[in-house]
Design a protein around this motif. Structure first.
Motif, mmCIF file in Angstrom:
data_model
loop_
_atom_site.group_PDB
_atom_site.id
_atom_site.type_symbol
_atom_site.label_atom_id
_atom_site.label_comp_id
_atom_site.label_asym_id
_atom_site.label_seq_id
_atom_site.Cartn_x
_atom_site.Cartn_y
_atom_site.Cartn_z
ATOM 1 N N ALA A 165 22.001 3.313 12.639
ATOM 2 C CA ALA A 165 20.887 3.906 11.900
ATOM 3 C C ALA A 165 19.568 3.249 12.292
ATOM 4 C CB ALA A 165 21.116 3.739 10.392
ATOM 5 N N ASN A 166 18.492 3.985 12.119
ATOM 6 C CA ASN A 166 17.143 3.445 12.283
ATOM 7 C C ASN A 166 16.807 2.643 11.034
ATOM 8 O OD1 ASN A 166 16.804 5.037 14.656
ATOM 9 N ND2 ASN A 166 16.288 6.778 13.372
ATOM 10 N N ILE A 167 15.999 1.618 11.200
ATOM 11 C CA ILE A 167 15.584 0.840 10.038
ATOM 12 C C ILE A 167 14.052 0.786 9.997
ATOM 13 C CG2 ILE A 167 15.798 -1.405 11.157
ATOM 14 C CD1 ILE A 167 17.003 -2.378 8.421
ATOM 15 N N HIS A 168 13.528 1.164 8.852
ATOM 16 C CA HIS A 168 12.083 1.229 8.632
ATOM 17 C C HIS A 168 11.702 0.124 7.655
ATOM 18 C CE1 HIS A 168 12.075 5.258 10.459
ATOM 19 N NE2 HIS A 168 13.201 5.425 9.791
ATOM 20 N N LEU A 169 10.888 -0.818 8.107
ATOM 21 C CA LEU A 169 10.425 -1.887 7.232
ATOM 22 C C LEU A 169 9.145 -1.437 6.543
ATOM 23 C CD1 LEU A 169 11.689 -3.510 9.934
ATOM 24 C CD2 LEU A 169 11.223 -5.336 8.350
ATOM 25 N N TYR A 170 9.025 -1.795 5.267
ATOM 26 C CA TYR A 170 7.860 -1.373 4.500
ATOM 27 C C TYR A 170 7.374 -2.511 3.609
ATOM 28 C CZ TYR A 170 4.897 0.958 1.140
ATOM 29 O OH TYR A 170 3.831 1.302 0.356
ATOM 30 N N HIS A 171 6.060 -2.647 3.536
ATOM 31 C CA HIS A 171 5.452 -3.627 2.640
ATOM 32 C C HIS A 171 4.279 -2.977 1.921
ATOM 33 C CE1 HIS A 171 4.000 -7.398 1.052
ATOM 34 N NE2 HIS A 171 2.805 -7.138 1.561
ATOM 35 N N ALA A 172 4.278 -3.097 0.603
ATOM 36 C CA ALA A 172 3.158 -2.629 -0.202
ATOM 37 C C ALA A 172 2.325 -3.836 -0.609
ATOM 38 C CB ALA A 172 3.659 -1.894 -1.440
ATOM 39 N N TYR A 173 1.049 -3.763 -0.377
ATOM 40 C CA TYR A 173 0.158 -4.832 -0.808
ATOM 41 C C TYR A 173 -0.861 -4.237 -1.773
ATOM 42 C CZ TYR A 173 -2.728 -2.851 2.918
ATOM 43 O OH TYR A 173 -3.431 -1.999 3.717
ATOM 44 N N HIS A 174 -1.298 -5.059 -2.674
ATOM 45 C CA HIS A 174 -2.205 -4.550 -3.703
ATOM 46 C C HIS A 174 -3.172 -5.652 -4.107
ATOM 47 C CE1 HIS A 174 -3.531 -2.085 -7.022
ATOM 48 N NE2 HIS A 174 -3.364 -3.109 -7.840
ATOM 49 N N TYR A 175 -4.416 -5.310 -4.102
ATOM 50 C CA TYR A 175 -5.439 -6.236 -4.566
ATOM 51 C C TYR A 175 -5.908 -5.750 -5.932
ATOM 52 C CZ TYR A 175 -9.879 -8.539 -5.175
ATOM 53 O OH TYR A 175 -10.909 -9.266 -5.696
ATOM 54 N N ALA A 176 -5.697 -6.549 -6.936
ATOM 55 C CA ALA A 176 -6.085 -6.170 -8.292
ATOM 56 C C ALA A 176 -7.412 -6.829 -8.647
ATOM 57 C CB ALA A 176 -5.008 -6.594 -9.282
ATOM 58 N N ALA A 177 -8.429 -6.026 -8.793
ATOM 59 C CA ALA A 177 -9.731 -6.545 -9.198
ATOM 60 C C ALA A 177 -9.837 -6.495 -10.716
ATOM 61 C CB ALA A 177 -10.838 -5.708 -8.566
ATOM 62 N N THR A 178 -10.431 -7.512 -11.270
ATOM 63 C CA THR A 178 -10.639 -7.505 -12.720
ATOM 64 C C THR A 178 -11.934 -6.786 -13.034
ATOM 65 O OG1 THR A 178 -11.851 -9.577 -12.725
ATOM 66 C CG2 THR A 178 -9.453 -9.714 -12.930
ATOM 67 N N GLY A 179 -12.091 -6.355 -14.242
ATOM 68 C CA GLY A 179 -13.286 -5.638 -14.651
ATOM 69 C C GLY A 179 -14.443 -6.550 -14.989
ATOM 70 N N GLU A 180 -14.294 -7.838 -14.791
ATOM 71 C CA GLU A 180 -15.329 -8.780 -15.174
ATOM 72 C C GLU A 180 -16.493 -8.840 -14.190
ATOM 73 O OE1 GLU A 180 -13.743 -12.599 -16.147
ATOM 74 O OE2 GLU A 180 -12.074 -11.729 -17.249
ATOM 75 N N PHE A 181 -16.282 -8.428 -12.971
ATOM 76 C CA PHE A 181 -17.371 -8.461 -12.006
ATOM 77 C C PHE A 181 -17.212 -7.311 -11.020
ATOM 78 C CE2 PHE A 181 -13.996 -11.278 -10.631
ATOM 79 C CZ PHE A 181 -13.791 -10.916 -9.315
ATOM 80 N N TYR A 182 -18.313 -6.956 -10.399
ATOM 81 C CA TYR A 182 -18.336 -5.851 -9.446
ATOM 82 C C TYR A 182 -18.107 -6.381 -8.040
ATOM 83 C CZ TYR A 182 -20.053 -1.996 -6.631
ATOM 84 O OH TYR A 182 -20.150 -0.996 -5.714
ATOM 85 N N ILE A 183 -17.250 -5.707 -7.307
ATOM 86 C CA ILE A 183 -17.006 -6.063 -5.911
ATOM 87 C C ILE A 183 -17.438 -4.867 -5.068
ATOM 88 C CG2 ILE A 183 -15.294 -6.681 -4.172
ATOM 89 C CD1 ILE A 183 -13.625 -7.907 -6.377
ATOM 90 N N VAL A 184 -18.262 -5.127 -4.093
ATOM 91 C CA VAL A 184 -18.754 -4.037 -3.252
ATOM 92 C C VAL A 184 -17.588 -3.434 -2.467
ATOM 93 C CG1 VAL A 184 -21.116 -4.896 -3.070
ATOM 94 C CG2 VAL A 184 -19.406 -5.635 -1.418
ATOM 95 N N PRO A 185 -17.608 -2.119 -2.269
ATOM 96 C CA PRO A 185 -16.500 -1.445 -1.568
ATOM 97 C C PRO A 185 -16.193 -2.025 -0.187
ATOM 98 C CG PRO A 185 -17.954 0.163 -2.578
ATOM 99 C CD PRO A 185 -18.614 -1.182 -2.743
ATOM 100 N N GLU A 186 -17.222 -2.498 0.516
ATOM 101 C CA GLU A 186 -17.004 -3.069 1.844
ATOM 102 C C GLU A 186 -16.119 -4.308 1.776
ATOM 103 O OE1 GLU A 186 -20.141 -2.421 0.647
ATOM 104 O OE2 GLU A 186 -20.496 -0.572 1.771
ATOM 105 N N LEU A 187 -16.333 -5.132 0.747
ATOM 106 C CA LEU A 187 -15.524 -6.333 0.577
ATOM 107 C C LEU A 187 -14.081 -5.978 0.230
ATOM 108 C CD1 LEU A 187 -15.290 -9.387 0.547
ATOM 109 C CD2 LEU A 187 -16.067 -9.365 -1.830
ATOM 110 N N ILE A 188 -13.895 -4.984 -0.612
ATOM 111 C CA ILE A 188 -12.540 -4.522 -0.949
ATOM 112 C C ILE A 188 -11.842 -4.026 0.310
ATOM 113 C CG2 ILE A 188 -11.203 -2.785 -2.202
ATOM 114 C CD1 ILE A 188 -13.290 -3.054 -4.453
ATOM 115 N N GLN A 189 -12.563 -3.259 1.138
ATOM 116 C CA GLN A 189 -11.976 -2.764 2.392
ATOM 117 C C GLN A 189 -11.619 -3.925 3.317
ATOM 118 O OE1 GLN A 189 -10.961 0.310 3.154
ATOM 119 N NE2 GLN A 189 -10.106 -0.644 4.964
ATOM 120 N N GLU A 190 -12.464 -4.940 3.353
ATOM 121 C CA GLU A 190 -12.189 -6.117 4.179
ATOM 122 C C GLU A 190 -10.935 -6.846 3.692
ATOM 123 O OE1 GLU A 190 -14.398 -10.306 5.140
ATOM 124 O OE2 GLU A 190 -15.666 -8.513 5.028
#
Length: 161
Positions: A46-71
């Motif tokens: 069989a073929n094997i497909h590796l998968y990883h989900a990553y998630h950055y959780a920002a808190t609502g206490e401060f604003y993060i510019v979209p460019e930084l989130i993308q980085e």
């Protein structure tokens, strides 16, 4: 169960499982489970497909510019692709025959990403390692593997730590 029945079951699975999804969080127990998943995939051809989900959780206490989130997401994805190289080396070390491996990392929540990816790669089975519930919160709400088992439309093999 007798040996004849087990041989029948093994052959029945062998013909049906062509694509295996192996979700990973890059922990040591996941890496160990990958070795078993490789052996299983090799036996089934069989073929094997590796998968990883990553998630950055920002808190609502401060604003993060979209460019930084993308980085941040780009850095997390690059780290995942580097980790996949270790899995590819492990596959070459263990497997007698060259296996068809693919890698994918997405910004997503783990359970949703695993189930969506299983569908997108036409997985016939999901094999994943689990560390198990270690605290009260996990016991009440379940681990990622428990949620995948409950919600998956295809068979899930969970390999404990």
């Amino acid at each position: 169960m007798n040996a004849q029945y087990l041989a029948y079951q093994r052959n029945a699975v062998k013909g049906r499982v062509k694509n295996i999804l192996f979700p990973t969080d890059f922990t040591s127990y996941s890496f160990e489970a990958f070795a078993l998943a490789l052996q299983f995939a090799e036996r089934l051809k069989a073929n094997i497909h590796l998968y990883h989900a990553y998630h950055y959780a920002a808190t609502g206490e401060f604003y993060i510019v979209p460019e930084l989130i993308q980085e941040i997401h780009t850095e997390l994805k690059d780290q995942a692709l580097n980790e996949f190289q270790a899995y590819e080396s492990k596959a070459r070390e263990i497997s007698k025959d060259p296996l068809n491996l693919s890698f994918r990392a997405d910004a997503d929540f783990a359970v949703e990403g695993i189930l969506r990816t299983a569908e997108e790669v036409s997985a016939d089975m999901i094999i994943m390692g689990t560390e198990g519930a270690e605290n009260l919160l996990e016991k009440w709400f379940g681990s990622v593997s428990c949620q995948v088992v409950e919600r998956s439309k295809i068979p899930v093999m969970v390999i404990p730590k």
